[in-house]
Design a protein around this motif. Structure first.
Motif, PDB file in Angstrom:
ATOM      1  N   ALA A   1     -33.852 -46.090  10.437  1.00 29.74           N
ATOM      2  CA  ALA A   1     -34.008 -45.231  11.610  1.00 29.74           C
ATOM      3  C   ALA A   1     -35.383 -45.475  12.221  1.00 29.74           C
ATOM      4  N   HIS A   2     -35.468 -45.365  13.528  1.00 28.91           N
ATOM      5  CA  HIS A   2     -36.738 -45.568  14.221  1.00 28.91           C
ATOM      6  C   HIS A   2     -36.810 -44.651  15.439  1.00 28.91           C
ATOM      7  N   THR A   3     -38.014 -44.324  15.862  1.00 28.20           N
ATOM      8  CA  THR A   3     -38.171 -43.509  17.063  1.00 28.20           C
ATOM      9  C   THR A   3     -38.024 -44.407  18.274  1.00 28.20           C
ATOM     10  N   ILE A   4     -37.542 -43.816  19.365  1.00 28.08           N
ATOM     11  CA  ILE A   4     -37.337 -44.560  20.605  1.00 28.08           C
ATOM     12  C   ILE A   4     -37.902 -43.761  21.765  1.00 28.08           C
ATOM     13  N   GLN A   5     -38.184 -44.439  22.839  1.00 29.13           N
ATOM     14  CA  GLN A   5     -38.613 -43.785  24.071  1.00 29.13           C
ATOM     15  C   GLN A   5     -37.420 -43.788  25.009  1.00 29.13           C
ATOM     16  N   ARG A   6     -36.872 -42.622  25.323  1.00 26.34           N
ATOM     17  CA  ARG A   6     -35.690 -42.552  26.170  1.00 26.34           C
ATOM     18  C   ARG A   6     -36.015 -42.254  27.627  1.00 26.34           C
ATOM     19  N   ARG A   7     -37.236 -41.871  27.907  1.00 23.92           N
ATOM     20  CA  ARG A   7     -37.577 -41.482  29.268  1.00 23.92           C
ATOM     21  C   ARG A   7     -37.562 -42.695  30.190  1.00 23.92           C
ATOM     22  N   ARG A   8     -36.815 -42.596  31.283  1.00 28.69           N
ATOM     23  CA  ARG A   8     -36.747 -43.687  32.248  1.00 28.69           C
ATOM     24  C   ARG A   8     -37.581 -43.406  33.479  1.00 28.69           C
TER      25      ARG A   8
ATOM     26  N   GLY B   1     -38.954 -33.774  17.172  1.00 27.44           N
ATOM     27  CA  GLY B   1     -40.074 -33.199  17.921  1.00 27.44           C
ATOM     28  C   GLY B   1     -39.890 -33.495  19.399  1.00 27.44           C
ATOM     29  N   SER B   2     -40.891 -34.123  20.019  1.00 27.03           N
ATOM     30  CA  SER B   2     -40.810 -34.453  21.437  1.00 27.03           C
ATOM     31  C   SER B   2     -40.270 -35.859  21.671  1.00 27.03           C
ATOM     32  N   ARG B   3     -39.919 -36.566  20.623  1.00 25.67           N
ATOM     33  CA  ARG B   3     -39.416 -37.931  20.740  1.00 25.67           C
ATOM     34  C   ARG B   3     -37.946 -37.981  20.334  1.00 25.67           C
ATOM     35  N   ALA B   4     -37.390 -39.168  20.373  1.00 25.60           N
ATOM     36  CA  ALA B   4     -36.009 -39.377  19.960  1.00 25.60           C
ATOM     37  C   ALA B   4     -35.987 -40.422  18.855  1.00 25.60           C
ATOM     38  N   ALA B   5     -34.983 -40.329  17.983  1.00 33.82           N
ATOM     39  CA  ALA B   5     -34.823 -41.312  16.909  1.00 33.82           C
ATOM     40  C   ALA B   5     -33.447 -41.937  17.039  1.00 33.82           C
TER      41      ALA B   5
END
Length: 193
Positions: free
Chosen positions: A84-91, A59-63
């Motif tokens: 597996a887990h979702t991550i926040q990639r936005r810096r 979706g709008s997130r990353a895993a």
């Protein structure tokens, strides 16, 4: 099957140090089987196995799925370590902003509008002809005689013609101007609430 992951997903294999390759997931079990989209060998040098991570969009997130990468047939296998887990990639903080942008991509010039911007990139609307991974030069009008210019790469796209561009080269002056714009835009949007 791993939560968030299924066959057919396009993902990135990531090694320590920032080494990254685009892959196609052919089996989402244990191990996860992948093939390089770019062709050639996936592992650098003479490595036969190494710690690695598989990252993909949900979706709008990353895993992310961490594990050990080994050769397997004509592709590679990632034996998971953990789930597996979702991550926040936005810096970088991004703000909604419709700004005019002039683009030069390979042999064509394109005029577009942004949907949002950050110090790290911009989301463009109505540019379905820009291809994933395409490099481009851009000039972005911030208003009141402020224009930033640099180079970027198309890192994501959607069927509606939006394209995410990651900035690759901004000089210090442009980066400062963009940082001021984002900060001022955040303040004005917060004040409007």
């Amino acid at each position: 099957m791993h939560r968030f992951l299924e066959p057919g997903v396009v993902a990135d294999v990531v090694l320590d140090g920032g080494w990254r390759r685009h892959v196609h997931v052919s089996h989402a079990g244990d191990p996860v089987l992948v093939r390089s989209i770019e062709g050639g060998t996936l592992l650098p040098g003479t490595l036969r196995f190494c710690p690695a991570a598989l990252e993909w969009r949900v979706g709008s997130r990353a895993a992310r799925l961490d594990g050990v990468l080994t050769a397997h047939g004509d592709g590679f296998a990632l034996t998971p370590v953990g789930a597996a887990h979702t991550i926040q990639r936005r810096r970088f903080v991004r703000v909604a902003a419709e700004l005019p942008a002039a683009l030069v991509a390979e042999d064509r010039r394109v005029l577009a509008r942004t949907r949002n911007v950050s110090i790290g990139g911009m989301l463009l609307a109505g540019v379905p002809d820009l291809r994933l991974d395409e490099r481009l030069r851009f000039a972005l009008e911030l208003g009141e005689d402020a224009t930033v210019a640099g180079t970027g790469r198309v890192v994501r796209g959607a069927p509606d013609g939006t394209r995410g561009v990651q900035f690759e080269d901004l000089d210090g002056r442009s980066e400062r101007a963009l940082a001021r714009f984002v900060t001022e835009r955040q303040r004005s949007l917060a004040a409007a609430l």
